[in-house]
Enzyme design. Sequence first.
Site, PDB file in Angstrom:
ATOM      1  N   LYS A 118     -11.389 -17.622  27.995  1.00  0.00           N
ATOM      2  CA  LYS A 118     -11.613 -16.672  26.913  1.00  0.00           C
ATOM      3  C   LYS A 118     -10.267 -16.235  26.345  1.00  0.00           C
ATOM      4  O   LYS A 118      -9.376 -15.838  27.095  1.00  0.00           O
ATOM      5  CB  LYS A 118     -12.394 -15.469  27.456  1.00  0.00           C
ATOM      6  CG  LYS A 118     -12.849 -14.469  26.408  1.00  0.00           C
ATOM      7  CD  LYS A 118     -13.655 -13.353  27.066  1.00  0.00           C
ATOM      8  CE  LYS A 118     -14.116 -12.323  26.061  1.00  0.00           C
ATOM      9  NZ  LYS A 118     -14.849 -11.201  26.720  1.00  0.00           N
ATOM     10  N   HIS A 120      -9.774 -13.753  24.079  1.00  0.00           N
ATOM     11  CA  HIS A 120      -9.763 -12.389  23.575  1.00  0.00           C
ATOM     12  C   HIS A 120     -10.298 -11.452  24.667  1.00  0.00           C
ATOM     13  O   HIS A 120     -10.723 -11.913  25.726  1.00  0.00           O
ATOM     14  CB  HIS A 120     -10.622 -12.268  22.308  1.00  0.00           C
ATOM     15  CG  HIS A 120     -12.055 -12.630  22.520  1.00  0.00           C
ATOM     16  ND1 HIS A 120     -12.483 -13.936  22.585  1.00  0.00           N
ATOM     17  CD2 HIS A 120     -13.166 -11.858  22.719  1.00  0.00           C
ATOM     18  CE1 HIS A 120     -13.796 -13.958  22.785  1.00  0.00           C
ATOM     19  NE2 HIS A 120     -14.233 -12.711  22.874  1.00  0.00           N
TER      20      HIS A 120
END
Length: 241
Positions: A118, A120
């Site tokens: 991921k 963010h």
Amino acid sequence: MELGTSATQGGAPYEDAAALAQEFVQFCVEAGALRFGEFKTKAGRMSPYFFNAGMFDDGAKLGRLAQFYAKALLASGIEFDMIFGPAYKGIPLGVAVSIELARLGRNVPFAYNRKEAKDHGEGGTLVGAPLKGRVLIIDDVISAGTAARESIALIRAAGAVPHAIAISLDRQEKATEVGADGQVRDVDHSAIQYVKRELGMQVCTIATLDDLLHYLSHRTSGEQDAHLERVKVYRQRYGVS
């Protein structure tokens, strides 16, 4: 309740391992997770049976599956500090088992990984509690050991110890490896034996192929007899001791 102590549920002692295994095989057949016929495995073998944990597809089935894992773990005496569920099937399994263990008084942290990092928010591939201490990996089966090695690498990279693996079914068959010439060959050990001997980890299984054979041998229909003979032939050809 610490693992390794005498565990009870509803005031009655847990079943012995053999009885638990037979109950589990019956449950898998009823849930459609264990089927008989002709199925191609990842190794390219034609197997007379197929185990698919994806068929534990509602709350009742998943809850009961978690009970089997918890009973087997409590009976095994394996100690651990947290649970890790490898993506993807290991995630719901790990969650369900951690909930069941907490219900029985053994509350431990839980974490899992994403297949894709991921970029963010908190970022990274790991979700849940920080990986630390002795980690128990929860999965359905181990075929070649590839997924197990990936989980082990993630756990070690985080500074924790990959201590044990819990699976539902040990197929007790030879693993495969790719030689220098690119050809796939059978080896003389199973993926479970590799995890124990080469990686030095403890393994907890709810049931094995031997348990499945025992289950079939106590069924009297002609169809079950045919399944039994095909599984015996498969065990003789690909099985490990």
